[in-house]
Scaffold this motif. Structure first.
Motif, PDB file in Angstrom:
ATOM      1  N   CYS A 376       0.994  -1.180   0.247  1.00  0.00           N
ATOM      2  CA  CYS A 376      -0.106  -0.213   0.169  1.00  0.00           C
ATOM      3  C   CYS A 376       0.896   0.907   0.248  1.00  0.00           C
ATOM      4  CB  CYS A 376      -0.983  -0.069   1.338  1.00  0.00           C
ATOM      5  SG  CYS A 376      -2.554  -1.319   0.898  1.00  0.00           S
ATOM      6  N   VAL A 377       2.201   0.894   0.923  1.00  0.00           N
ATOM      7  CA  VAL A 377       2.745   2.085   1.002  1.00  0.00           C
ATOM      8  C   VAL A 377       3.697   2.493  -0.682  1.00  0.00           C
ATOM      9  CG1 VAL A 377       5.157   3.107   1.735  1.00  0.00           C
ATOM     10  CG2 VAL A 377       3.270   2.368   3.159  1.00  0.00           C
ATOM     11  N   MET A 378       3.880   1.854  -1.203  1.00  0.00           N
ATOM     12  CA  MET A 378       4.190   1.085  -2.377  1.00  0.00           C
ATOM     13  C   MET A 378       3.771   2.318  -3.356  1.00  0.00           C
ATOM     14  SD  MET A 378       7.534   0.415  -4.436  1.00  0.00           S
ATOM     15  CE  MET A 378       8.008   0.278  -5.340  1.00  0.00           C
ATOM     16  N   LEU A 379       2.399   1.582  -3.168  1.00  0.00           N
ATOM     17  CA  LEU A 379       0.998   2.355  -4.429  1.00  0.00           C
ATOM     18  C   LEU A 379       1.394   3.833  -4.100  1.00  0.00           C
ATOM     19  CD1 LEU A 379      -1.534  -0.634  -4.381  1.00  0.00           C
ATOM     20  CD2 LEU A 379      -0.444   0.533  -5.722  1.00  0.00           C
ATOM     21  N   VAL A 380       0.765   4.389  -3.293  1.00  0.00           N
ATOM     22  CA  VAL A 380       0.789   5.181  -2.738  1.00  0.00           C
ATOM     23  C   VAL A 380       2.100   6.787  -3.090  1.00  0.00           C
ATOM     24  CG1 VAL A 380       0.959   7.210  -0.741  1.00  0.00           C
ATOM     25  CG2 VAL A 380      -0.667   5.378  -0.696  1.00  0.00           C
ATOM     26  N   ALA A 381       3.160   5.948  -3.012  1.00  0.00           N
ATOM     27  CA  ALA A 381       4.506   6.307  -3.373  1.00  0.00           C
ATOM     28  C   ALA A 381       4.552   6.524  -5.229  1.00  0.00           C
ATOM     29  CB  ALA A 381       5.491   6.152  -2.543  1.00  0.00           C
ATOM     30  N   HIS A 382       4.505   5.921  -5.669  1.00  0.00           N
ATOM     31  CA  HIS A 382       4.460   5.786  -7.034  1.00  0.00           C
ATOM     32  C   HIS A 382       2.610   6.322  -7.700  1.00  0.00           C
ATOM     33  CE1 HIS A 382       8.331   4.286  -7.941  1.00  0.00           C
ATOM     34  NE2 HIS A 382       8.010   3.632  -6.660  1.00  0.00           N
ATOM     35  N   LEU A 383       1.363   6.407  -7.578  1.00  0.00           N
ATOM     36  CA  LEU A 383       0.518   7.104  -8.472  1.00  0.00           C
ATOM     37  C   LEU A 383       0.364   8.066  -7.527  1.00  0.00           C
ATOM     38  CD1 LEU A 383      -1.982   3.685  -7.594  1.00  0.00           C
ATOM     39  CD2 LEU A 383      -0.652   3.870  -9.557  1.00  0.00           C
ATOM     40  N   LEU A 384       0.534   8.627  -6.475  1.00  0.00           N
ATOM     41  CA  LEU A 384       0.846   9.964  -6.817  1.00  0.00           C
ATOM     42  C   LEU A 384       1.765  10.584  -7.414  1.00  0.00           C
ATOM     43  CD1 LEU A 384       0.550  10.018  -3.094  1.00  0.00           C
ATOM     44  CD2 LEU A 384      -1.422  10.713  -4.472  1.00  0.00           C
ATOM     45  N   THR A 385       2.224  10.307  -7.606  1.00  0.00           N
ATOM     46  CA  THR A 385       4.004  10.762  -8.849  1.00  0.00           C
ATOM     47  C   THR A 385       3.418  10.765  -9.629  1.00  0.00           C
ATOM     48  OG1 THR A 385       5.505   9.550  -7.268  1.00  0.00           O
ATOM     49  CG2 THR A 385       6.847  10.692  -9.228  1.00  0.00           C
ATOM     50  N   THR A 386       2.220   9.100 -10.410  1.00  0.00           N
ATOM     51  CA  THR A 386       2.277   9.380 -11.490  1.00  0.00           C
ATOM     52  C   THR A 386       1.080   9.880 -12.025  1.00  0.00           C
ATOM     53  OG1 THR A 386       2.597   6.583 -11.587  1.00  0.00           O
ATOM     54  CG2 THR A 386       1.343   7.558 -12.857  1.00  0.00           C
TER      55      THR A 386
END
Length: 422
Positions: A376-386
């Motif tokens: 979930c942390v990984m998803l937040v870190a990258h989807l927000l950047t995307t």
């Protein structure tokens, strides 16, 4: 938060990497697949290594370290340009750097194999998952170019695998290995700022386990030293205590910028300058100030038009998770075979997304709570950047860990069906 990572019976501080000669066939097969795929994607670079250079010209940035010393470059972290500089200083050229990136992908696979074993995957299933990642079309295309994601994933996977193995050991955890794991994530943040979120996530995971809190605090303090050091340099040079200006720029260019460009009919470019008129740019001395002001203007725009921004970002998230990054493939091979690559990449990333969802559906978040939290942390870190831009290069690092979630999901289904039959 309970980790539910079973305690290792091995008293060693890290899982051994011994290969039984009688069972080496799967490893040899994995090596051959990785090598063949890597050679295929390296083929265009043999005669024209400059194809590896992208718009973010890290090769040219590395020359700053040679001419002016290690001073801050305000938009990007120093890690990748400095690594290129070190390789160039010992005589390694463009093609050599790309070959090293291919080797980095292989070592990322090894780290993912160990992480898979730590979260309960069977050896052969963990090996299959790790091998699959090393040959994914998107992974191979991106690792053929000078982009930060390859080494960012290498350091991130090593750091996470190390930390999770120490969590598995509970009270037998080693301060040295914990420090190494967290510090590698800190170094990864110098390559790509997303790793700061991963580092914070892993520190939270550690604090909610039965690991000694003293060890977590010591390891965490040591891990943030590189980040604080580079931020201090940026404060000295630019008056901003930040790792880079890319965070502010991402808000302006990735999250909100594409929506504004679409509504106004402007040609979108991933630069904070899109929020200013040409004559307004003259008052900015560095990218920190420019990106900060662009962020403020973009946020005000989003407040006035929240619905288009929300819809645009949701669309961008899905493209970040599924996007094939076909432009990178065409950059290497031309457009003749890009359709096949696009279809294959969409299929692979679609399966990964199904596996990621399946992991939570079967209750993987209860069986492997720490890993689920990290995903979930990984998803937040990258989807927000995307963001609304939906760049596949910002989303594909998630694949490294969603492939393990997929493997966990398939292993659960297989063994449940097996036990029902027996």
């Amino acid at each position: 938060m309970e980790t539910n990572i079973t305690k290792s019976k091995n008293s060693s501080t890290f899982p051994t990497f011994n290969i039984d000669p009688s069972r080496s066939a799967p490893w040899m097969f994995a090596f051959i697949i990785w090598l063949a795929t890597s050679v295929f994607f390296l083929a265009p670079l043999w005669s024209e290594p400059t194809l590896a250079v992208q718009n973010d010209d890290y090769w040219s940035m590395s020359e700053y370290f040679h001419s002016l010393g290690p001073y801050p470059f305000s938009h990007f972290g120093p890690g990748f340009p400095f690594l290129i500089y070190l390789l160039r200083s010992i005589g390694i050229g463009m093609l050599g750097v790309v070959i090293i990136q291919k080797v980095a992908i292989a070592f990322t696979g090894i780290a993912l194999y160990h992480l898979g074993r730590t979260i309960g995957l069977k050896p052969i299933i963990s090996l299959c998952a790790a091998t699959a990642f090393t040959v994914f079309p998107v992974v191979q295309a991106h690792s053929s170019l000078f982009l930060t994601e390859t080494f960012y994933l290498l350091f991130s996977s090593i750091g996470v695998a190390t930390v999770f193995h120490q969590i598995k050991k509970h009270s037998d955890s080693s301060l040295a290995w914990l420090t190494l794991g967290y510090s590698v994530l800190g170094i990864a943040a110098l390559i790509r700022g997303n790793a700061m979120i991963l580092l914070i996530g892993c520190l939270i995971i550690g604090l909610f386990t039965i690991l000694p809190k003293r060890k977590i605090f010591i390891a965490g303090i040591i891990a943030i030293i590189p980040i604080l050091s580079w931020s201090a340099l940026n404060w000295y040079w630019y008056g901003h205590f930040k790792l880079s200006s890319s965070g502010d720029a991402a808000v302006a260019t990735s999250i909100i910028g594409p929506v504004m460009a679409k509504e106004t009919g402007m040609v979108f470019t991933a630069e904070p300058e899109i929020w200013f008129k040409t004559d307004e740019l003259k008052r900015y001395d560095n990218l920190f100030e420019l990106s900060s002001d662009a962020r403020e203007i973009a946020i005000n725009y989003a407040i006035e038009r929240p619905l288009p921004v929300i819809i645009g970002n949701i669309k961008g998230w899905f493209h970040g998770l599924l996007g094939p990054g076909e432009a990178n493939f065409r950059h290497l091979f031309g457009s003749s075979s890009s359709n096949a690559y696009t279809i294959l990449s969409l299929m692979v990333r679609g399966i990964l997304l199904i596996g990621l969802i399946g992991f939570f559906v079967i209750g993987g978040h209860r069986q492997q709570t720490a890993f689920a939290f990290f995903v979930c942390v990984m998803l937040v870190a990258h989807l927000l950047t995307t963001g609304a831009a939906g760049h596949s290069r910002f989303g594909y690092p998630i694949d490294a860990f969603s492939v393990l979630a997929l493997a966990f999901f398939l292993q659960h289904l297989f063994y449940r069906k097996f036990y029902r039959k027996n």
